[in-house]
Design an enzyme around this catalytic site. Sequence first.
Site, PDB file in Angstrom:
ATOM      1  N   ASP A  16       0.975  -1.040   0.005  1.00 41.02           N
ATOM      2  CA  ASP A  16       0.117   0.164   0.192  1.00 41.02           C
ATOM      3  C   ASP A  16       0.935   1.353  -0.161  1.00 41.02           C
ATOM      4  O   ASP A  16       1.674   1.650   0.903  1.00 41.02           O
ATOM      5  CB  ASP A  16      -0.782  -0.025   1.160  1.00 41.02           C
ATOM      6  CG  ASP A  16      -1.911   1.125   1.316  1.00 41.02           C
ATOM      7  OD1 ASP A  16      -1.692   2.220   0.584  1.00 41.02           O
ATOM      8  OD2 ASP A  16      -2.922   0.971   2.228  1.00 41.02           O
ATOM      9  N   ALA A  40      -2.513   4.217  -8.278  1.00 45.64           N
ATOM     10  CA  ALA A  40      -3.436   5.675  -8.293  1.00 45.64           C
ATOM     11  C   ALA A  40      -4.618   5.567  -7.786  1.00 45.64           C
ATOM     12  O   ALA A  40      -5.174   4.233  -8.089  1.00 45.64           O
ATOM     13  CB  ALA A  40      -3.423   6.511  -9.300  1.00 45.64           C
ATOM     14  N   THR A  81      -0.668  11.775 -16.016  1.00 44.79           N
ATOM     15  CA  THR A  81      -2.024  11.902 -16.864  1.00 44.79           C
ATOM     16  C   THR A  81      -2.120  13.226 -17.759  1.00 44.79           C
ATOM     17  O   THR A  81      -1.765  14.244 -17.103  1.00 44.79           O
ATOM     18  CB  THR A  81      -3.189  11.636 -15.711  1.00 44.79           C
ATOM     19  OG1 THR A  81      -4.473  11.949 -16.532  1.00 44.79           O
ATOM     20  CG2 THR A  81      -3.183  12.621 -14.552  1.00 44.79           C
ATOM     21  N   ASP A  82      -2.957  13.057 -18.580  1.00 49.07           N
ATOM     22  CA  ASP A  82      -3.541  14.161 -19.481  1.00 49.07           C
ATOM     23  C   ASP A  82      -4.487  15.203 -18.801  1.00 49.07           C
ATOM     24  O   ASP A  82      -4.783  16.293 -18.746  1.00 49.07           O
ATOM     25  CB  ASP A  82      -4.242  13.846 -20.661  1.00 49.07           C
ATOM     26  CG  ASP A  82      -5.296  12.916 -20.311  1.00 49.07           C
ATOM     27  OD1 ASP A  82      -4.907  11.539 -19.420  1.00 49.07           O
ATOM     28  OD2 ASP A  82      -6.423  13.023 -20.582  1.00 49.07           O
ATOM     29  N   TYR A 105      -8.930  14.811  -9.112  1.00 46.75           N
ATOM     30  CA  TYR A 105      -8.133  13.794  -9.381  1.00 46.75           C
ATOM     31  C   TYR A 105      -6.678  14.270 -10.051  1.00 46.75           C
ATOM     32  O   TYR A 105      -5.640  13.984  -9.947  1.00 46.75           O
ATOM     33  CB  TYR A 105      -8.577  12.753 -10.566  1.00 46.75           C
ATOM     34  CG  TYR A 105      -7.783  11.633 -11.263  1.00 46.75           C
ATOM     35  CD1 TYR A 105      -7.245  10.634 -10.775  1.00 46.75           C
ATOM     36  CD2 TYR A 105      -7.958  12.011 -12.569  1.00 46.75           C
ATOM     37  CE1 TYR A 105      -6.485   9.600 -11.439  1.00 46.75           C
ATOM     38  CE2 TYR A 105      -6.753  11.275 -13.340  1.00 46.75           C
ATOM     39  CZ  TYR A 105      -6.175  10.038 -12.695  1.00 46.75           C
ATOM     40  OH  TYR A 105      -5.484   9.204 -13.340  1.00 46.75           O
ATOM     41  N   LYS A 109      -3.049  14.077  -9.055  1.00 43.99           N
ATOM     42  CA  LYS A 109      -1.874  13.504  -9.741  1.00 43.99           C
ATOM     43  C   LYS A 109      -0.717  14.460 -10.002  1.00 43.99           C
ATOM     44  O   LYS A 109       0.404  14.043 -10.259  1.00 43.99           O
ATOM     45  CB  LYS A 109      -2.303  12.900 -11.036  1.00 43.99           C
ATOM     46  CG  LYS A 109      -3.222  11.758 -11.244  1.00 43.99           C
ATOM     47  CD  LYS A 109      -2.616  10.236 -10.600  1.00 43.99           C
ATOM     48  CE  LYS A 109      -1.438   9.958 -11.857  1.00 43.99           C
ATOM     49  NZ  LYS A 109      -1.141   8.704 -11.272  1.00 43.99           N
TER      50      LYS A 109
HETATM   51  N1  LIG Z   1      -6.406   4.753 -17.576  1.00 40.83           N
HETATM   52  C1  LIG Z   1      -6.027   5.757 -18.127  1.00 40.83           C
HETATM   53  O1  LIG Z   1      -6.439   6.316 -19.186  1.00 40.83           O
HETATM   54  C2  LIG Z   1      -4.698   6.435 -17.625  1.00 40.83           C
HETATM   55  C3  LIG Z   1      -4.522   7.974 -18.252  1.00 40.83           C
HETATM   56  C4  LIG Z   1      -3.474   8.736 -17.920  1.00 40.83           C
HETATM   57  C5  LIG Z   1      -2.743   8.110 -16.719  1.00 40.83           C
HETATM   58  N2  LIG Z   1      -3.114   6.907 -16.141  1.00 40.83           N
HETATM   59  C6  LIG Z   1      -2.429   6.539 -15.094  1.00 40.83           C
HETATM   60  O2  LIG Z   1      -1.857   5.218 -15.238  1.00 40.83           O
HETATM   61  C7  LIG Z   1      -1.818   4.586 -13.645  1.00 40.83           C
HETATM   62  C8  LIG Z   1      -2.606   3.330 -14.021  1.00 40.83           C
HETATM   63  O3  LIG Z   1      -3.879   3.505 -13.983  1.00 40.83           O
HETATM   64  P1  LIG Z   1      -5.080   2.438 -14.641  1.00 40.83           P
HETATM   65  O4  LIG Z   1      -5.856   3.199 -15.664  1.00 40.83           O
HETATM   66  O5  LIG Z   1      -4.461   1.161 -14.926  1.00 40.83           O
HETATM   67  O6  LIG Z   1      -5.870   2.488 -13.306  1.00 40.83           O
HETATM   68  P2  LIG Z   1      -6.524   1.313 -12.212  1.00 40.83           P
HETATM   69  O7  LIG Z   1      -6.945   0.151 -12.751  1.00 40.83           O
HETATM   70  O8  LIG Z   1      -7.242   1.808 -10.960  1.00 40.83           O
HETATM   71  O9  LIG Z   1      -4.884   1.192 -11.720  1.00 40.83           O
HETATM   72  C9  LIG Z   1      -4.549   1.759 -10.440  1.00 40.83           C
HETATM   73  C10 LIG Z   1      -3.822   0.629  -9.533  1.00 40.83           C
HETATM   74  O10 LIG Z   1      -3.340   1.365  -8.475  1.00 40.83           O
HETATM   75  C11 LIG Z   1      -3.691   0.481  -7.204  1.00 40.83           C
HETATM   76  N3  LIG Z   1      -3.932   1.456  -6.093  1.00 40.83           N
HETATM   77  C12 LIG Z   1      -5.015   2.209  -5.508  1.00 40.83           C
HETATM   78  N4  LIG Z   1      -4.370   2.499  -4.423  1.00 40.83           N
HETATM   79  C13 LIG Z   1      -3.428   2.249  -3.942  1.00 40.83           C
HETATM   80  C14 LIG Z   1      -2.435   2.211  -2.864  1.00 40.83           C
HETATM   81  N5  LIG Z   1      -2.905   3.067  -1.844  1.00 40.83           N
HETATM   82  N6  LIG Z   1      -1.452   1.507  -2.911  1.00 40.83           N
HETATM   83  C15 LIG Z   1      -1.132   0.508  -3.919  1.00 40.83           C
HETATM   84  N7  LIG Z   1      -1.711   0.643  -5.046  1.00 40.83           N
HETATM   85  C16 LIG Z   1      -2.811   1.159  -5.095  1.00 40.83           C
HETATM   86  C17 LIG Z   1      -5.213  -0.133  -7.682  1.00 40.83           C
HETATM   87  O11 LIG Z   1      -5.428  -1.210  -6.830  1.00 40.83           O
HETATM   88  P3  LIG Z   1      -6.832  -1.420  -6.514  1.00 40.83           P
HETATM   89  O12 LIG Z   1      -7.583  -1.735  -7.471  1.00 40.83           O
HETATM   90  O13 LIG Z   1      -6.796  -2.870  -5.497  1.00 40.83           O
HETATM   91  O14 LIG Z   1      -7.631   0.000  -5.826  1.00 40.83           O
HETATM   92  C18 LIG Z   1      -5.027  -0.342  -9.245  1.00 40.83           C
HETATM   93  O15 LIG Z   1      -4.369  -1.483  -9.202  1.00 40.83           O
HETATM   94  C19 LIG Z   1      -2.093   5.397 -12.801  1.00 40.83           C
HETATM   95  O16 LIG Z   1      -1.223   6.142 -12.218  1.00 40.83           O
HETATM   96  C20 LIG Z   1      -3.340   6.613 -13.617  1.00 40.83           C
HETATM   97  O17 LIG Z   1      -3.247   7.699 -13.083  1.00 40.83           O
HETATM   98  C21 LIG Z   1      -4.270   6.173 -16.641  1.00 40.83           C
END
Ligand SMILES: NC(=O)c1ccc[n+]([C@@H]2O[C@H](COP(=O)([O-])OP(=O)(O)OC[C@H]3O[C@@H](n4cnc5c(N)ncnc54)[C@H](OP(=O)(O)O)[C@@H]3O)[C@@H](O)[C@H]2O)c1
Length: 269
Positions: A16, A40, A81-82, A105, A109
Amino acid sequence: MGARLDVVAADRARLDVTDRAAVLEAFDGLRPEVALHCAAWTAVDDCERDPDRAYQVNAMGTRNLVEAAARTGTHLLYVSTDYVFDGELGRPYREWDAPSPRSVYGASKFGGEQECPPGTATIVRTSWVCGAHGVNMVRTLLRLAAGTGTVRFVDDQRGAPTFTADLAPALVTLAMDRRPGVHHVTNQGETTWFGLARAVFAGAGADPDRVVPISTAELDPPRAAPRPANSVLDNAALRLGGLPLLPEWHDGLERVLRALGPVPPASPT
Ligand SMILES: NC(=O)c1ccc[n+]([C@@H]2O[C@H](COP(=O)([O-])OP(=O)(O)OC[C@H]3O[C@@H](n4cnc5c(N)ncnc54)[C@H](OP(=O)(O)O)[C@@H]3O)[C@@H](O)[C@H]2O)c1
């Protein structure tokens, strides 16, 4: 073939990021060469209702990783992120454009970015991440394509869909190279959510005319968090740094659709 890497994957149950002592202990024990920080709280609308939790995970969590990485000489790569931009600019955002997030959010970030020591950590801003695994828009669209009737998608938010199979190797390269500073890393080209939805429907053999364009103002119910109208990120640091750009987004989409195979026909109602 690249060099063989030993990878330790840590989900929330294993580490965590908000638990400072656990993060320090994990880094001290493992002494990783690089750490890719993707954790995140990404529930964009829920972040509006609980800013403390958003900052706890996205900003303070990153602070913990920065502290731990400094102790062990680990190179940290932070995925951002964007949403750090307000989306009002009339051209793609460069790495040096000033962030001005409009959502909790995005602000949290950006808080994570501010924790990353300038000149050492890598910050990668990406957008509209999709792939063959996990919950993402392409998989949602495939489910919708297999159904019947029309679906509505906004046509006034622009961005670059980015595919995990292209993004992940770029993250590894930047981290192993210890490239400092902000890098925008997305697939090339741009579209709207409506455009992406049509492309997925067409690629899955469904009628793309089942996708109906709407404006953000027509979303019902309206979303709690504002989305940037322009999410297009100019990958200037990759380009100017002599690093390869990711392929055009249609190319990434085609590979995901091939990997996921044919969409099952809609069940009769
Ligand atoms: N998806 C997009 O379009 C997008 C765009 C730009 C940037 N991003 C960035 O890419 C990264 C991955 O995003 P994603 O889209 O794959 O989202 P996601 O599926 O929500 O992945 C985020 C991960 O972080 C974990 N997490 C949350 N709180 C935590 C904590 N306290 N300690 C450790 N892990 C924790 C979540 O676990 P749980 O599921 O157990 O909560 C999940 O596995 C993030 O940094 C996000 O900001 C995503």
